[in-house]
Design a protein around this motif. Structure first.
Motif, short mmCIF file in Angstrom:
data_model
loop_
_atom_site.label_atom_id
_atom_site.label_comp_id
_atom_site.label_asym_id
_atom_site.label_seq_id
_atom_site.Cartn_x
_atom_site.Cartn_y
_atom_site.Cartn_z
N ARG A 563 44.79 41.08 43.04
CA ARG A 563 44.17 40.76 44.33
C ARG A 563 45.22 40.56 45.41
NH1 ARG A 563 38.55 38.14 45.67
NH2 ARG A 563 38.75 38.11 47.91
N LYS A 564 46.29 39.85 45.11
CA LYS A 564 47.32 39.61 46.12
C LYS A 564 47.98 40.93 46.54
CE LYS A 564 48.46 34.86 44.76
NZ LYS A 564 49.51 33.98 44.19
N ASP A 567 45.64 42.98 48.68
CA ASP A 567 45.57 42.42 50.04
C ASP A 567 46.76 42.88 50.89
OD1 ASP A 567 43.16 41.11 49.85
OD2 ASP A 567 44.05 39.25 49.11
N TRP A 574 37.66 44.48 49.62
CA TRP A 574 36.59 43.87 48.82
C TRP A 574 35.20 44.23 49.30
CZ3 TRP A 574 39.91 43.12 45.52
CH2 TRP A 574 41.13 42.57 45.81
N TYR A 587 35.08 43.08 42.55
CA TYR A 587 36.53 43.15 42.68
C TYR A 587 37.19 41.79 42.46
CZ TYR A 587 35.65 47.60 45.06
OH TYR A 587 35.26 48.85 45.39
N ALA A 588 36.41 40.76 42.26
CA ALA A 588 36.98 39.41 42.17
C ALA A 588 37.52 39.14 40.78
CB ALA A 588 35.91 38.38 42.53
#
Length: 851
Positions: A563-564, A567, A574, A587-588
């Motif tokens: 995720r990081k 981003d 997302w 996506y979490a």
């Protein structure tokens, strides 16, 4: 080995049930509402061709066919290792190369019983021909190789396979040339579009979804002969004069007119044929004489493979007036001259057409939606059906049917078309096994073979060429267990069989192992290939895009927080902008993301270079495989390219050891493990690998084609001299390969009716143990994949076998009570307390059978 409980039924040619099935399949592929009478007409023609094949077959071949027992299809596949060779892999002065190849095998590798002859039909020499896969004619042997009789004798004398190139013919094919010369009916054999129809379809997205493993243009621009005989008879000098007469009182230098005549081809980023490329150097010279810098007009293509500098237009040259202005024509005049020129361009130089060329600029796709194209396919296919062949490779089969707005790959229609080919063999050539060549992941191959409606009897299997070098580079045989896990997920018929390769004439298929190797492993292998002088071939992908699933795998393999990292690299990863709340959930977290809608992660606009991408993910570009990983990510996200082949020899896919004797031992261990893993399936070895030939950088530089790095054409004198020296690496490898082929071909545990090979679990990951069984016959192959001494305890028991299918493994009673003899050395090993203790030197190997 005989099959029990099966009733033997004699085969009969031209069975009505089979011809009726062919009729029905044509009707399904080409419904009358869409294709009119096509199904009826082509079915009649096709069956007439089958009747002529059977009628014209020599009696000796007919008698072999009539003895075939259809209840035992695997009787067609004897347990013989197949050598994959070009018709001119070896040559000798004033001798047809097929005869030279036959004599070489008889003299130096008499153990070889199987031979796959790569395309041998007529080709265009002196230019790119895709390693002979671009064929001018598909039913006539190329004269330097021999003739049709030479080919027929060679295929009849061995367990043999030929190549039928389904999808395309070379642009020098008589029908294609007839079309360029003005025969519109001849053009119906190909996918041809006028400039206006092509632009309309392209603008509508008709070709956006096409899947193909190439970065080159999907369509190639050609010019037809001018319709006006006056212009058709003119040479280039006369045409330039005619253009200036039209433009008068304006006047253009002939070098400018030459470039204008190939403007669309240059803009299309296609490799120029020599007659077109001759316009480039004079124009560049002219620009310099005018005090202009040619490199302000041209840049070098990033996708072409050619010995000529691959010039294409700079981004600001979008139209003919743009080019004229850049060539020094005043702006007001450039517009007027350009408009006049474009009005008469096609009259003088011929109509511009776009031809579907899936594989290269010289390979025109055959149209399988017209009677003309299908009858051409039937005529060429009939030649192969009349030969005494054991296998027929259907090359690039999944591309043989096209439809706008689809992937044009593996469509339902092409599967039915392949079934027609299978049935045609059943009808008149029952001993030929159709070998479907689809360069795809192992899971895709297994899925296709499990298809109960149109399962091919044999398929090419491309996963080992990438998997095995990685095993030897890492000393981690646990990788092999993934193969068995994947195979057990599919229920393939016992009569289906794979044609297994550890190396081929092409590059190592990255796609073939996509479901077995992760991103970092592929990056590591690519790094080794590049360090050893190899090349990477890419295919096009949408620039700036990546699926969440794929990027998650990259992060997992690289040890990055998904995720990081996403981003930092991507905009709105997302799904907030879509208003789809489920997207955020998918996506979490740390689990693998998925997007049922097919949504893609979109790269941030400010990330434009590899260095910027590396900075965002805190990667250090000097760190070997990490640097390669960033390179591959940058190619995909920034340049819109993705590796599909690694071009190098087998030897250069593995880390260099600096000791040729040790490298020879490793090479022989590589093929020992390969043959064991191939097991019941057809075993193969590429011609170059029988002597352990290295990267042929000279040939690659000569042709500009990356694949030619391992398409060496050996002279008899040079190769036999290498093999005559028992201390030379090539002599060592050749002697070892001869012994290996003899051992494998004589081992009944590798019979086609046996079980799939099984990887036996034991504690030492540096040692691979492979079990094979057919009936009561069994074998254990043990290989040390490292340059260090290694030991292993091989346990006996079903629970220890990571078998590819149920029943494989070391669970037999004979394993506990018998000794195991090594076929290489003759040494006998005895189990102790339900295990077999072995110690192996660097790259040591054992081929064990119970005694």
């Amino acid at each position: 080995m005989t099959r029990k409980g099966k009733k033997n039924t004699a085969w009969q040619p031209l069975s009505e049930d089979v011809t009726d099935a062919v009729d029905d399949l044509f009707a399904e592929i080409y419904p009358e509402s869409e294709y009119g009478r096509l199904a009826e007409d082509i079915s009649d023609y096709w069956i007439e061709r089958l009747e002529s094949v059977w009628r014209d077959k020599p009696k000796r071949i007919k008698n072999k066919d009539l003895s075939f027992q259809p209840d035992d299809p695997l009787s067609r596949v004897p347990p013989r290792t197949v050598v994959i060779a070009y018709p001119d892999s070896i040559h000798r002065k004033n001798e047809p190369t097929l005869e030279t190849l036959d004599q070489f095998l008889e003299m130096y590798f008499p153990c070889v019983g199987g031979l796959h002859i790569l395309p041998a039909c007529r080709i265009a020499e002196g230019r790119f021909n895709d390693g002979y896969f671009s064929q001018v004619e598909r039913n006539r042997i190329h004269e330097p190789f021999g003739d049709n009789d030479t080919f027929s004798r060679l295929t009849e004398s061995r367990f043999s396979m030929a190549d039928f190139v389904l999808n395309h013919v070379d642009i020098d094919n008589p029908w294609f040339q007839a079309f360029l010369e003005g025969d519109d009916d001849a053009g119906k054999r190909f996918y041809v579009y006028s400039g206006s129809s092509y632009r309309k379809l392209a603008a509508s997205g008709a070709f956006d979804a096409v899947f193909r493993p190439r970065p080159f243009p999907l369509f190639t621009v050609f010019r037809r002969q001018p319709a006006d005989e006056l212009f058709a008879r003119m040479d280039m000098e006369e045409k330039c004069a005619a253009v200036n007469d039209i433009l008068a009182p304006d006047h253009l230098d002939p070098t400018i007119i030459g470039i204008l005549s190939i403007f669309e081809k240059i803009r299309n980023d296609q490799v120029l044929l020599d007659e077109d490329y001759t316009h480039i150097p004079p124009f560049r010279k002219y620009l310099k004489q005018q005090g202009l810098d040619p490199d302000n007009i041209f840049r070098l293509s990033e996708i072409q493979e050619t010995t000529n500098p691959p010039y294409i237009f700079a981004s600001h040259i979008r139209s003919i007036p743009d080019l004229l202005i850049a060539a020094g024509i005043p702006v007001p005049d450039a517009g007027r001259i350009g408009s006049t020129y474009e009005t008469y361009d096609q009259a003088v130089f011929g109509e511009t057409v776009h031809v579907l060329t899936t594989f290269s600029h010289v390979q025109a796709d055959v149209n399988t939606q017209t009677f003309e194209g299908l009858s051409m396919l039937a005529d060429d296919f009939a030649w192969y059906l009349g030969l005494d062949l054991n296998m027929l490779r259907l090359d690039a089969a999944d591309y043989a049917f096209k439809k706008p707005y689809t992937s044009c790959f593996g469509l339902p229609e092409v599967k039915k078309l392949m079934k027609i080919l299978y049935l045609s063999m059943v009808c008149v050539s029952p001993r030929i096994v159709a070998n479907l060549e689809v360069n795809d992941r192992l899971s895709a191959v297994l899925s296709r073979m499990s298809d109960r409606d149109a399962a091919p009897p044999m398929m090419y299997d491309f996963h080992l060429p990438c998997v095995l070098p990685l095993v030897f580079n890492t000393g981690n045989t646990r990788i092999l267990e993934r193969i068995g896990k994947l195979i057990r997920q599919y229920n393939t018929p016992e009569t289906s069989i794979r044609f297994s390769v550890a190396e081929t004439h092409d590059g190592k298929s990255v796609r073939g192992s996509m479901d077995l190797l992760d991103f970092s492993e592929r990056a590591s292998l690519a790094e080794t290939v590049m360090q050893n002088g190899g090349r990477i071939k890419y295919k096009k992908t949408p620039a700036g895009q990546c699926s969440p699933e794929e990027f998650f795998a990259v992060c997992r393999d690289a040890g990055l927080d998904f995720r990081k990292t996403a981003d930092r690299l991507f905009d709105v990863p997302w799904g907030e902008s879509s208003g789809d709340s489920s997207a955020g959930k998918s996506y979490a977290g740390d689990s693998s993301p998925h997007s049922e809608s097919g949504a893609q992660l979109i790269l941030k606009e400010e990330i434009r270079t590899k260095e910027e991408l590396a900075e965002r993910i805190n990667a250090h570009l000097g760190d070997g495989a990490t640097s390669t990983m960033v390179d591959l990510l940058a190619e995909k996200l920034i340049n819109g390219r993705e590796p599909y082949e690694l071009c190098c020899s087998t030897r250069e896919a593995m880390i260099r050891l600096g000791d040729e004797t040790l490298e020879a031992k490793r090479f022989l261990s590589f093929y020992t493990l390969a043959f064991a893993l191939m097991g019941r399936n057809v075993r193969s070895i590429y011609f170059n690998d029988m002597a352990g030939l290295a990267n042929d950088l000279h040939r690659m530089r000569q042709t500009g084609e990356y694949r030619d790095i391992k398409r060496t054409r050996c002279s008899w004198e040079d190769l036999t001299k290498k093999l005559a020296d028992p201390e030379n690496i090539h002599g060592i490898i050749a002697g070892g390969i001869r012994q290996l082929i003899e051992i494998a071909d004589a081992d009944p545990s590798l019979h086609p009716r046996g079980k799939e090979a099984g990887v036996v679990s034991q504690r030492n990951p540096a040692i691979a143990v492979v079990s094979n069984r057919a009936g009561i016959a069994e074998s254990l192959v043990v290989v040390n994949t490292t340059a260090r001494n290694q030991a292993a305890d091989i346990p006996f028991g079903r629970e220890t076998a990571e078998s590819y299918s149920s029943g494989a493994g070391t669970d037999s009673g004979s394993g506990l009570n018998s000794g195991w003899a090594d076929r290489f050395s003759g040494e006998v090993f005895f189990p102790h307390e339900k295990s077999l203790r072995v110690s192996l030197p660097p790259f040591g190997r054992l081929w064990l059978n119970p005694v």
